[in-house]
Design a protein around this motif. Sequence first.
Motif, PDB file in Angstrom:
ATOM      1  N   LEU A  12     -22.053  17.332 -61.783  1.00 15.60           N
ATOM      2  CA  LEU A  12     -23.125  16.534 -62.364  1.00 15.60           C
ATOM      3  C   LEU A  12     -22.583  15.411 -63.240  1.00 15.60           C
ATOM      4  O   LEU A  12     -23.127  14.305 -63.253  1.00 15.60           O
ATOM      5  CB  LEU A  12     -24.053  17.440 -63.192  1.00 15.60           C
ATOM      6  N   TRP A  13     -21.487  15.707 -63.958  1.00 17.01           N
ATOM      7  CA  TRP A  13     -20.935  14.710 -64.881  1.00 17.01           C
ATOM      8  C   TRP A  13     -20.033  13.715 -64.165  1.00 17.01           C
ATOM      9  O   TRP A  13     -20.255  12.506 -64.230  1.00 17.01           O
ATOM     10  CB  TRP A  13     -20.163  15.418 -66.000  1.00 17.01           C
ATOM     11  N   ASN A  14     -18.991  14.217 -63.498  1.00 20.29           N
ATOM     12  CA  ASN A  14     -18.025  13.333 -62.855  1.00 20.29           C
ATOM     13  C   ASN A  14     -17.164  14.150 -61.897  1.00 20.29           C
ATOM     14  O   ASN A  14     -16.162  14.749 -62.296  1.00 20.29           O
ATOM     15  CB  ASN A  14     -17.144  12.640 -63.902  1.00 20.29           C
ATOM     16  N   LYS A 100     -18.234  -4.184 -59.690  1.00 19.91           N
ATOM     17  CA  LYS A 100     -17.299  -3.483 -58.789  1.00 19.91           C
ATOM     18  C   LYS A 100     -16.636  -2.258 -59.429  1.00 19.91           C
ATOM     19  O   LYS A 100     -15.642  -1.751 -58.916  1.00 19.91           O
ATOM     20  CB  LYS A 100     -16.193  -4.434 -58.302  1.00 19.91           C
ATOM     21  N   THR A 101     -17.166  -1.798 -60.555  1.00 22.39           N
ATOM     22  CA  THR A 101     -16.556  -0.638 -61.211  1.00 22.39           C
ATOM     23  C   THR A 101     -17.415   0.614 -61.099  1.00 22.39           C
ATOM     24  O   THR A 101     -17.060   1.663 -61.624  1.00 22.39           O
ATOM     25  CB  THR A 101     -16.298  -0.938 -62.711  1.00 22.39           C
ATOM     26  N   GLY A 102     -18.554   0.503 -60.410  1.00 20.17           N
ATOM     27  CA  GLY A 102     -19.412   1.667 -60.228  1.00 20.17           C
ATOM     28  C   GLY A 102     -20.151   2.034 -61.508  1.00 20.17           C
ATOM     29  O   GLY A 102     -20.218   1.254 -62.458  1.00 20.17           O
ATOM     30  N   LYS A 103     -20.708   3.235 -61.519  1.00 19.44           N
ATOM     31  CA  LYS A 103     -21.436   3.710 -62.687  1.00 19.44           C
ATOM     32  C   LYS A 103     -20.469   3.869 -63.863  1.00 19.44           C
ATOM     33  O   LYS A 103     -19.389   4.425 -63.728  1.00 19.44           O
ATOM     34  CB  LYS A 103     -22.114   5.046 -62.390  1.00 19.44           C
ATOM     35  N   ARG A 121     -16.469   3.047 -69.926  1.00 15.36           N
ATOM     36  CA  ARG A 121     -15.349   3.481 -69.086  1.00 15.36           C
ATOM     37  C   ARG A 121     -15.812   3.690 -67.648  1.00 15.36           C
ATOM     38  O   ARG A 121     -16.904   4.215 -67.417  1.00 15.36           O
ATOM     39  CB  ARG A 121     -14.766   4.793 -69.613  1.00 15.36           C
ATOM     40  N   ASN A 122     -14.965   3.315 -66.698  1.00 20.26           N
ATOM     41  CA  ASN A 122     -15.236   3.636 -65.303  1.00 20.26           C
ATOM     42  C   ASN A 122     -14.945   5.121 -65.060  1.00 20.26           C
ATOM     43  O   ASN A 122     -14.273   5.784 -65.853  1.00 20.26           O
ATOM     44  CB  ASN A 122     -14.387   2.754 -64.376  1.00 20.26           C
ATOM     45  N   LYS A 123     -15.450   5.665 -63.987  1.00 15.63           N
ATOM     46  CA  LYS A 123     -15.386   7.112 -63.763  1.00 15.63           C
ATOM     47  C   LYS A 123     -13.969   7.630 -63.559  1.00 15.63           C
ATOM     48  O   LYS A 123     -13.642   8.753 -63.968  1.00 15.63           O
ATOM     49  CB  LYS A 123     -16.280   7.504 -62.584  1.00 15.63           C
ATOM     50  N   ASP A 124     -13.099   6.830 -62.945  1.00 13.62           N
ATOM     51  CA  ASP A 124     -11.711   7.276 -62.771  1.00 13.62           C
ATOM     52  C   ASP A 124     -10.989   7.359 -64.112  1.00 13.62           C
ATOM     53  O   ASP A 124     -10.141   8.230 -64.325  1.00 13.62           O
ATOM     54  CB  ASP A 124     -10.948   6.339 -61.834  1.00 13.62           C
ATOM     55  N   TRP A 125     -11.313   6.472 -65.027  1.00 11.47           N
ATOM     56  CA  TRP A 125     -10.741   6.503 -66.379  1.00 11.47           C
ATOM     57  C   TRP A 125     -11.171   7.785 -67.082  1.00 11.47           C
ATOM     58  O   TRP A 125     -10.338   8.528 -67.628  1.00 11.47           O
ATOM     59  CB  TRP A 125     -11.211   5.268 -67.128  1.00 11.47           C
TER      60      TRP A 125
END
Length: 423
Positions: A12-14, A100-103, A121-125
């Motif tokens: 749900l979070w990431n 281009k960084t998404g949610k 922050r982007n999700k990968d970060w």
Amino acid sequence: MRKIIYKLGVLLWNKRIISHYNRLKKSEKLSVEELRNNQVEKINELIKWAYQNSSYYKKIFDLNEFKPEDFSSLDDLKKIPITTKKDLLSSSDEIQIRKKTGKLIYSETSGSTGQSLKFYRNKDWDASTRAAMFRGYSWYNVEPWEKNGYLWGYNTKSTFKVKLLDFFQNRFRLFSYNRDAVIDFSKKLESAVFLEGYSSMIYETAKIINRENNFKKPNLKLVKGTSEKIFDYYHRETLKAFGKKIVSEYGAAETGLIAFECPNGNMHVTMENVIVEEVNNEIIVTNLWSYSFPIIRYKLGDYVSLKKESCSCGMQHDIIGEVTGRIGNIIFGIKDVYPSLVLYYIFKNLATKENLIIRYQAQQKEKGKLVFRIENDLSEIEIQKVLREARSYFNDDIYCEVITNVEPIRLKGKLKDFISDIS
């Protein structure tokens, strides 16, 4: 059941946390050469992205005649100017990249040392930071879904959100230091696997438990301290109360997790996620996954020492020997000024030369005067030793006063070794 609930919360979070965790587990035994080669590849991507999408970095790179396509080694990083907290605050809109960084995930610094920085922050970060923490847990055979105690700040405006997050992470909190609350918390610890939170709060809780002297010692696998300096004297209380020393996790909201202490006592840099430089004993951090708000050669504000040695745990990641203090805090004398790092050396000298372990906090309200707030009950002879050691650094430029048997002052929940009321 708890594992299922936790993994549902991750989804749900990431959900990227899982892939980043697997990536970090695979890379933790890489050679230092392989780790640095991976860093070169990642930073190459980041600086090109920042130049193309952030007006701040395009301006900075152009002004310094730095061309991202010419980057070939980590030494080329030195061609990029250092970014400060002031730069991030004043240019946050120019740094922030939303396309281009998404949610994106909202984040902010605590603001305990000044103005709070707000960014996304982007999700990968976010995922890479959380995965680095969970990898650290794995070194102590701890799973993130196992029952854990949490000693942290509490925002009453976010009660429902806090309770929901705690439910998914199988954790319970201590909200006050009154005797009944600590007793209830300590009983819950008996069935917990790990404890984490502000280092000073862990220490304070341990002291209360040790004073009561009638609690069953919990069988914890890990006691993790973060967000504050861990003083050596903390361990004496936590070993007695919890059977464990405090393990250090080092990082910041704007940099992500920088290092995690292994069971052999070394703080290994998460080289897969960050690049750490030491410039004039100051830490400079680049986050390799910060695509939405690039953190490139950022002066975090800490004095550190990097160790050039191997660790018997098998990891070849760089090691942070010690975080010795905050940069920029100034002690004002009548004529001169002194870095607050002087305090570290005063009390370190007392510990090594006089075997005098002191729990201290210094406070300055006016120039030329410094008050040492001491938690210990010191004798008059010991007080004179403190004043003599301070005089060896300040001479007659600063009048020092020692107050004993006092509780430390906290700023937004955090404990600082130096508090100044002087602008």
